[in-house]
Design a protein around this motif. Structure first.
Motif, PDB file in Angstrom:
ATOM      1  N   GLU A  39       7.336  17.429  29.526  1.00 56.13           N
ATOM      2  CA  GLU A  39       7.480  17.295  28.079  1.00 56.13           C
ATOM      3  C   GLU A  39       7.537  15.822  27.666  1.00 56.13           C
ATOM      4  O   GLU A  39       6.874  15.394  26.733  1.00 56.13           O
ATOM      5  CB  GLU A  39       8.751  18.012  27.608  1.00 56.13           C
ATOM      6  N   LYS A  40       8.342  15.066  28.354  1.00 60.89           N
ATOM      7  CA  LYS A  40       8.489  13.635  28.116  1.00 60.89           C
ATOM      8  C   LYS A  40       9.275  13.056  29.286  1.00 60.89           C
ATOM      9  O   LYS A  40       9.615  13.768  30.236  1.00 60.89           O
ATOM     10  CB  LYS A  40       9.206  13.344  26.797  1.00 60.89           C
ATOM     11  N   GLU A  44       9.634   4.364  27.952  1.00 60.48           N
ATOM     12  CA  GLU A  44       9.813   5.740  27.521  1.00 60.48           C
ATOM     13  C   GLU A  44       8.442   6.372  27.295  1.00 60.48           C
ATOM     14  O   GLU A  44       7.607   5.824  26.573  1.00 60.48           O
ATOM     15  CB  GLU A  44      10.633   5.794  26.225  1.00 60.48           C
ATOM     16  N   ASN A  82      10.739   9.018  31.291  1.00 64.37           N
ATOM     17  CA  ASN A  82      10.687   7.562  31.357  1.00 64.37           C
ATOM     18  C   ASN A  82      10.415   7.129  32.787  1.00 64.37           C
ATOM     19  O   ASN A  82      10.750   7.832  33.743  1.00 64.37           O
ATOM     20  CB  ASN A  82      11.972   6.923  30.815  1.00 64.37           C
ATOM     21  N   THR A 130       6.866   9.050  25.514  1.00 63.81           N
ATOM     22  CA  THR A 130       7.145   9.998  24.424  1.00 63.81           C
ATOM     23  C   THR A 130       5.925  10.246  23.530  1.00 63.81           C
ATOM     24  O   THR A 130       6.062  10.806  22.457  1.00 63.81           O
ATOM     25  CB  THR A 130       8.294   9.478  23.559  1.00 63.81           C
ATOM     26  N   LYS A 131       4.740   9.818  23.966  1.00 65.22           N
ATOM     27  CA  LYS A 131       3.546   9.956  23.125  1.00 65.22           C
ATOM     28  C   LYS A 131       2.827  11.280  23.321  1.00 65.22           C
ATOM     29  O   LYS A 131       1.786  11.510  22.718  1.00 65.22           O
ATOM     30  CB  LYS A 131       2.578   8.795  23.409  1.00 65.22           C
TER      31      LYS A 131
END
Length: 602
Positions: free
Chosen positions: A271-272, A244, A274, A246-247
């Motif tokens: 944005e984010k 993922e 995986n 997500t940082k």
């Protein structure tokens, strides 16, 4: 067992063997039995069995589309006939499909696979690309929609209509002499249709084998990514993994193969999301990659996302010219090896490459320059080993006098001898340790150097992969299915180097033989590595041997012995301040010596 019993058993075995041979069923009987078994199983399942001579003709079927679906979101785009559109320049041949409006395949011009075929990065149904839109309460994947293509010069526009003045639009623009494809997504008139504050971009593909060594392609292929304000990173190269992201915002993702990449750069950043990698089992396939990335959606009448694709080689300079730190996909090793490669080895290699020489000669020149740069360290290392060799007779006397059952006292006496003689026992190791980063840096440099791909030298047809001196046809433990001649030469030269180093250092006992183990291990490890890497190690061994030969002519053992005796004859300077390390070592030896009588009493 007596003779009669043995004879009886032997005759029984002959009778059984003969019965199996003469009374075995014929091929026709076997086929009939299989057919009967098949029919019985079909009857049990309730199937209708057609007569043997009946010819069953397959009739083409068309997918049945629900009439309600035609009236739903993108109803007019859910059916159609697949058609292809081609974008082409001097470097790329890109085939677009109206189904999904996606890039169906990419051919990198001027490059061939190991067996001489056109180099295709990905192709066909294994490649998926599209948006997942939550439209009117239903999730629509644009990969399944049929777009309407319009080509104008170097640009192709794809439309998938939702309704009047509402559609999804993709634009592809391939400029001349470029490995980049400008790619824009336009969501027009869908602000009241799409729910949520983001849309999901899905990209999946399966990499196809391009190189001779599929093991090397596995070893150097992985999905890469870069955070907007962070470093480049990647997923595992050796196992299935899903991560993922997500940082922070993601600037780009890349489906990297050994020597080629397909990268997607988002100018407004994702944005984010995986990333996922899987190792397929099908022949000719290297890795399966999947990316699900989120794009912000502001519910505007015209929402545009500007992106770029990069399709091309993993040549360091070519990737660096694209910007966005794409060149960091080239694996130059761990810290500090990657800095040695990027700021020392690569600039020197590029300088030599400017002369237009064969790459075998460039590696030869690079090795000479490296050995010249390291020659002072090599000289110090040899001189230190020569001093230890000259001291060995006195060390043997100390060991015989003190006794082998008192190793602590032996080491203490050795230290006194080193101090009087002015010899550093680690003097031979330190120069070798300082050389180690440069030697190890090449272990990453040559396998990832695109310039060596399909370049020949002597009998080596491709310096970027192994040379096959012998091919076994089957895999042999430790070696593999082939034997590399250059790897064998490298191993032999290393064994010879070990022999002469033992002569210089005066190694005895187990230490004399340990050095012979590593070259044999390297034979198994490096047998499948690039011939260019083994060629460099072979040259380095030869040049090191030449250096040591010249140094041995320059260094006189008698003069070293005289210098050592002169140092021993000097009066001890008690006022000379010891180093902290020497003081701690002396204290430790003193404590160990004091504990020996106590242990003996117990």
């Amino acid at each position: 067992m007596d003779r009669n019993t043995f004879t009886g058993l032997f005759l029984i075995m002959i009778i059984l063997g003969g019965s199996f041979y003469f009374f075995r069923p014929s091929e026709a009987e076997l086929k009939k039995a299989k057919e009967t078994e098949r029919i019985d199983s079909l009857k049990k399942a309730g199937a209708v069995i057609a007569p043997k001579d009946t010819v069953i003709k397959a009739t083409p079927t068309t997918p049945v589309v629900d009439s309600l679906a035609l009236k739903g979101p993108f109803g007019t785009a859910i059916t159609g006939t697949e058609a292809k559109t081609v974008l082409e320049n001097e470097k790329l041949l890109i085939t677009l499909s109206n189904k999904g409006g996606k890039i169906l395949s990419v051919e990198v011009k001027g490059q061939k696979t190991f067996d001489g075929k056109p180099l295709i990065l990905f192709d066909g149904g294994t490649n998926k690309f599209g948006l997942n839109l939550n439209a009117a309460g239903k999730v629509v994947n644009t990969n399944d929609l049929y777009f309407t293509p319009v080509k104008a010069g170097s640009k192709v526009t794809m439309h998938a209509d939702y309704g009047t003045n509402a559609y999804v639009e993709y634009t592809y623009d391939l400029k001349a002499l470029s490995n980049k494809v400008a790619f824009n997504i336009n969501l027009v008139g869908l602000q009241q249709v799409i729910s949520g504050n983001s849309v999901n971009l899905n990209w999946e593909t399966t990499l196809l084998q391009q190189e001779k060594s599929i093991e090397s392609e596995h070893r150097y292929s992985a999905p890469y990514y870069k955070y907007l304000d962070g470093d480049v990173d990647h997923l595992s190269v050796s196992k299935d993994e899903k991560e993922e992201l997500t940082k922070g915002k993601i600037q780009w993702i890349s489906f990297k193969q050994h020597f080629f990449s397909a990268s997607l750069i988002a100018k407004q950043a994702f944005e984010k999301g995986n990333l996922e990698v899987k190792i397929p089992t099908a022949p000719g396939q290297i890795k399966f990659y999947a990316a699900n990335m989120q794009l912000p959606y502001a519910h505007q009448a015209n929402q545009t996302y500007e992106m770029e694709f990069y399709f091309g080689t993993n040549k360091f300079s070519a990737l660096k010219a694209q910007g966005y730190d794409l060149e960091q996909q080239v694996d130059m090793g761990y810290w500090p090896l990657k800095y040695v490669n990027r700021f020392i080895v690569l600039p020197v290699f590029n300088f030599l490459n400017g002369f237009g020489w064969n790459y075998g000669l460039i590696i030869f020149a690079l090795t000479i320059l490296l050995k010249l740069a390291l020659s002072p360290l090599t000289y110090k290392s040899y001189l230190s080993m020569a001093k230890m060799r000259v001291l060995k007779p006195e060390m043997d006397e100390i060991k015989a006098k003190v006794g082998e059952d008192n190793p602590t006292l032996v080491q203490q006496e050795y230290l006194k001898l080193y101090k009087k003689a002015g010899v550093n026992p680690l003097g031979g190791c330190l120069p070798m340790v300082l050389q180690l980063p440069l030697v190890m840096a090449f272990f990453f440099f040559f396998p990832n150097l695109f310039e060596l791909r399909q370049e020949s030298f002597l009998w080596m047809k491709d310096l970027s992969t192994y040379d096959e001196f012998i091919r076994f046809g089957v895999k042999i433990p430790f070696i593999g299915d082939h034997l590399s001649l250059m790897c064998v030469l490298m191993t032999i030269s290393t064994l010879i180097m070990t022999y002469f180093n033992n002569q210089v250092s005066g190694a005895t006992g187990q230490m004399k033989y340990i050095g012979y183990i590593m070259p044999v291990i390297f034979l198994g490890v490096l047998n499948s590595y690039p011939a260019g890497l083994n060629y460099y190690y072979f040259l380095a061994n030869l040049m090191t041997f030449g250096q040591q030969f010249l140094i041995r002519k320059m260094v006189d053992d008698d003069k070293i012995h005289a210098l050592i005796q002169q140092n021993k004859a000097r009066p001890a300077d008690e006022k000379k301040k010891k180093s902290k390390f020497q003081q701690r070592l002396d204290d430790y030896m003193r404590q160990q010596q004091q504990q020996l009588p106590t242990k003996g009493k117990k």
